[in-house]
Design a protein around this motif. Sequence first.
Motif, PDB file in Angstrom:
ATOM      1  N   TYR A  78       1.222  -1.280  -0.261  1.00 60.38           N
ATOM      2  CA  TYR A  78      -0.209  -0.247  -0.163  1.00 60.38           C
ATOM      3  C   TYR A  78       0.483   1.706  -0.373  1.00 60.38           C
ATOM      4  O   TYR A  78       0.824   2.517  -0.346  1.00 60.38           O
ATOM      5  N   LEU A  79       1.875   1.431   1.045  1.00 60.37           N
ATOM      6  CA  LEU A  79       2.865   2.817   0.704  1.00 60.37           C
ATOM      7  C   LEU A  79       3.408   2.523  -0.604  1.00 60.37           C
ATOM      8  O   LEU A  79       3.774   3.946  -1.063  1.00 60.37           O
ATOM      9  N   VAL A  80       3.912   2.097  -0.608  1.00 61.85           N
ATOM     10  CA  VAL A  80       4.483   1.544  -2.744  1.00 61.85           C
ATOM     11  C   VAL A  80       3.763   2.412  -3.224  1.00 61.85           C
ATOM     12  O   VAL A  80       3.994   2.707  -4.416  1.00 61.85           O
ATOM     13  N   LYS A  81       3.226   1.174  -4.222  1.00 56.92           N
ATOM     14  CA  LYS A  81       1.878   1.194  -4.585  1.00 56.92           C
ATOM     15  C   LYS A  81       0.957   2.552  -5.011  1.00 56.92           C
ATOM     16  O   LYS A  81       0.674   3.312  -5.646  1.00 56.92           O
ATOM     17  N   THR A  82       0.495   2.914  -3.777  1.00 54.59           N
ATOM     18  CA  THR A  82      -1.169   4.142  -3.248  1.00 54.59           C
ATOM     19  C   THR A  82      -0.242   5.044  -3.098  1.00 54.59           C
ATOM     20  O   THR A  82      -0.219   6.109  -3.798  1.00 54.59           O
ATOM     21  N   ARG A  83       0.137   5.150  -2.354  1.00 56.18           N
ATOM     22  CA  ARG A  83       1.615   6.347  -1.620  1.00 56.18           C
ATOM     23  C   ARG A  83       2.268   6.811  -2.119  1.00 56.18           C
ATOM     24  O   ARG A  83       2.602   7.641  -2.270  1.00 56.18           O
ATOM     25  N   GLY A  84       3.644   6.219  -3.317  1.00 53.39           N
ATOM     26  CA  GLY A  84       4.193   6.529  -3.909  1.00 53.39           C
ATOM     27  C   GLY A  84       5.276   6.249  -3.351  1.00 53.39           C
ATOM     28  O   GLY A  84       6.359   7.181  -3.821  1.00 53.39           O
ATOM     29  N   VAL A  85       5.600   5.832  -1.923  1.00 53.43           N
ATOM     30  CA  VAL A  85       6.616   5.658  -1.498  1.00 53.43           C
ATOM     31  C   VAL A  85       7.238   4.290  -2.951  1.00 53.43           C
ATOM     32  O   VAL A  85       7.833   3.434  -2.718  1.00 53.43           O
ATOM     33  N   ASN A  86       8.851   4.945  -2.025  1.00 52.67           N
ATOM     34  CA  ASN A  86      10.034   4.448  -2.965  1.00 52.67           C
ATOM     35  C   ASN A  86      10.029   2.858  -2.207  1.00 52.67           C
ATOM     36  O   ASN A  86      10.544   3.063  -0.878  1.00 52.67           O
ATOM     37  N   PRO A  87      10.691   1.992  -3.054  1.00 53.50           N
ATOM     38  CA  PRO A  87      10.276   0.430  -1.866  1.00 53.50           C
ATOM     39  C   PRO A  87      11.270   0.264  -1.771  1.00 53.50           C
ATOM     40  O   PRO A  87      11.095  -0.445  -0.830  1.00 53.50           O
ATOM     41  N   ALA A  88      12.479   1.234  -2.119  1.00 48.79           N
ATOM     42  CA  ALA A  88      13.668   0.729  -0.950  1.00 48.79           C
ATOM     43  C   ALA A  88      13.403   1.311   0.451  1.00 48.79           C
ATOM     44  O   ALA A  88      14.296   1.020   0.973  1.00 48.79           O
ATOM     45  N   ARG A  89      13.228   2.537   0.807  1.00 49.79           N
ATOM     46  CA  ARG A  89      12.665   2.824   1.602  1.00 49.79           C
ATOM     47  C   ARG A  89      11.462   2.517   2.864  1.00 49.79           C
ATOM     48  O   ARG A  89      11.250   2.710   3.677  1.00 49.79           O
ATOM     49  N   VAL A  90      11.199   1.033   2.156  1.00 50.11           N
ATOM     50  CA  VAL A  90      10.042   0.722   3.245  1.00 50.11           C
ATOM     51  C   VAL A  90      10.456  -0.945   3.355  1.00 50.11           C
ATOM     52  O   VAL A  90      11.349  -1.826   2.060  1.00 50.11           O
ATOM     53  N   MET A  91       9.856  -1.721   4.663  1.00 48.63           N
ATOM     54  CA  MET A  91      10.615  -3.427   4.699  1.00 48.63           C
ATOM     55  C   MET A  91       9.779  -3.221   6.095  1.00 48.63           C
ATOM     56  O   MET A  91       9.289  -2.945   6.324  1.00 48.63           O
ATOM     57  N   TRP A  92       9.682  -5.057   5.705  1.00 51.78           N
ATOM     58  CA  TRP A  92       8.409  -5.321   7.536  1.00 51.78           C
ATOM     59  C   TRP A  92       9.601  -6.182   7.431  1.00 51.78           C
ATOM     60  O   TRP A  92      10.385  -7.400   7.004  1.00 51.78           O
ATOM     61  N   ARG A  93       9.518  -6.336   8.350  1.00 50.42           N
ATOM     62  CA  ARG A  93      10.625  -7.565   9.508  1.00 50.42           C
ATOM     63  C   ARG A  93       9.474  -8.364  10.751  1.00 50.42           C
ATOM     64  O   ARG A  93       8.935  -8.069  11.257  1.00 50.42           O
ATOM     65  N   TYR A  94       9.163  -9.406  10.362  1.00 51.23           N
ATOM     66  CA  TYR A  94       8.526 -10.975  12.258  1.00 51.23           C
ATOM     67  C   TYR A  94       9.774 -10.746  12.632  1.00 51.23           C
ATOM     68  O   TYR A  94      10.425 -10.862  12.665  1.00 51.23           O
ATOM     69  N   GLU A  95       9.334  -9.869  13.963  1.00 55.51           N
ATOM     70  CA  GLU A  95       9.568  -9.781  15.180  1.00 55.51           C
ATOM     71  C   GLU A  95      10.346 -11.303  15.993  1.00 55.51           C
ATOM     72  O   GLU A  95      10.658 -12.672  16.242  1.00 55.51           O
ATOM     73  N   ALA A  96       8.542 -11.668  16.238  1.00 55.25           N
ATOM     74  CA  ALA A  96       8.015 -12.256  17.544  1.00 55.25           C
ATOM     75  C   ALA A  96       6.727 -12.673  17.841  1.00 55.25           C
ATOM     76  O   ALA A  96       6.281 -12.469  17.354  1.00 55.25           O
ATOM     77  N   ALA A  97       6.860 -13.505  19.253  1.00 53.84           N
ATOM     78  CA  ALA A  97       5.820 -13.640  19.338  1.00 53.84           C
ATOM     79  C   ALA A  97       5.118 -12.338  20.788  1.00 53.84           C
ATOM     80  O   ALA A  97       6.623 -12.088  20.849  1.00 53.84           O
TER      81      ALA A  97
END
Length: 107
Positions: A78-97
Amino acid sequence: MSKVVLFLLVLQPFALDTGPRFDAYDTRISIKQENERLDNYAIQIKNYPGSRGLIAVYAENEKSAASVKARARRAARYLVKTRGVNPARVMWRYEAACKSNLIILYL
């Protein structure tokens, strides 16, 4: 007689290398509410050229981990495709329970 040498590797938890916390929310909020938060998040990322967005996700248990990860991927898209944020500037990470399904947005 040969000598046996044992090495003990101790793994210690490391601190999550993040910037300041921008927002946090439970995944039970609606997609519309999440998008409103992500809109504000996108504005902040774009207003600070050196910043990068990290979407950290936490799952209540292994059963809910897949849906929480999917929600994080959707948020990043959504951030990249809809809001136009550069994909190199957005990441996600699964942390833990965690005690609940939680998403934390860092700058």
